[in-house]
Write an enzyme that holds these catalytic residues in place. Structure first.
Site, mmCIF file in Angstrom:
data_model
loop_
_atom_site.group_PDB
_atom_site.id
_atom_site.type_symbol
_atom_site.label_atom_id
_atom_site.label_comp_id
_atom_site.label_asym_id
_atom_site.label_seq_id
_atom_site.Cartn_x
_atom_site.Cartn_y
_atom_site.Cartn_z
ATOM 1 C CG PHE A 48 -1.965 -1.083 1.214
ATOM 2 C CD1 PHE A 48 -3.134 -0.975 0.470
ATOM 3 C CD2 PHE A 48 -1.741 -2.246 1.951
ATOM 4 C CE1 PHE A 48 -4.063 -2.007 0.467
ATOM 5 C CE2 PHE A 48 -2.661 -3.285 1.947
ATOM 6 C CZ PHE A 48 -3.814 -3.163 1.207
ATOM 7 C CG HIS A 49 4.607 1.420 0.109
ATOM 8 N ND1 HIS A 49 4.496 0.376 0.994
ATOM 9 C CD2 HIS A 49 5.659 1.123 -0.686
ATOM 10 C CE1 HIS A 49 5.428 -0.508 0.754
ATOM 11 N NE2 HIS A 49 6.156 -0.086 -0.265
ATOM 12 C CB ALA A 50 4.135 4.694 -4.933
ATOM 13 N NE ARG A 95 5.734 -0.299 -4.727
ATOM 14 C CZ ARG A 95 6.997 -0.364 -5.179
ATOM 15 N NH1 ARG A 95 7.883 -1.088 -4.536
ATOM 16 N NH2 ARG A 95 7.365 0.350 -6.214
#
Ligand code: T46
Length: 135
Positions: A48-50, A95
């Site tokens: 839950f991040h980029a 992702r």
């Protein structure tokens, strides 16, 4: 989308298999960090991040898991279930990792040292960030 599957050369003989990964050969960046996750609880979805800068290669060295990728315009789902396959993911890609089997070991080769300021952990912020870069 800015990702690819790299098929690593297998060095197999009568004893079994071996994969070797070297910077500039199989890995298109200098490896500064390696980390891996294991014993992931059934049903857990993580990530839950980029990243603003980080490039990585994700390898499921045991078991399997799935990776959801999102560049703000398109999405893709990638199954990682072979120890000789790596998912190369560059920066500016949201992702999420999920469907880990109980024996899954997800190993990651990273181009940078750990740096929390490189993370975008809010999806709306990520969309604004990639849209700003297009202008
Ligand atoms: C990514 C996906 C695929 C560290 O201290 N050093 C490290 O190098 C890393 C990666 C994590 N940590 C600490 C920070 C947190 O307290 O370990 C804890 C779990 O990290 P995080 O919640 O960021 O883990 P994931 O699974 O959400 O994401 C990780 C990577 O952080 C990330 O870069 O792309 O795996």
């Amino acid at each position: 989308m800015n990702y690819s599957i790299i098929n690593f050369q297998k060095h197999g003989d009568e004893r079994g298999m071996l994969i070797a990964l070297e910077t500039t050969k199989e890995v298109p960046f200098d490896i500064k960090r390696v980390y891996y996750m294991y014993d992931t609880i059934a049903g857990v979805r993580r990530g839950f991040h980029a990243h603003k800068k980080l490039q990585q290669i994700l390898i499921c060295t045991s078991g399997s898991c799935k990776i959801h990728l999102d560049n703000g315009k398109e999405t893709a789902e990638v199954l990682l279930d072979k120890p000789y396959e790596g998912l190369y993911v560059t920066n500016d890609m949201w992702r999420e990792m999920y469907d880990f089997t109980p024996d899954a070991v997800l190993m990651v080769l990273a181009s940078e040292f750990y740096d929390e300021s490189d993370y975008i952990r809010n999806y709306d912020e990520f969309i604004k960030y990639v849209n700003r870069k297009k202008d």
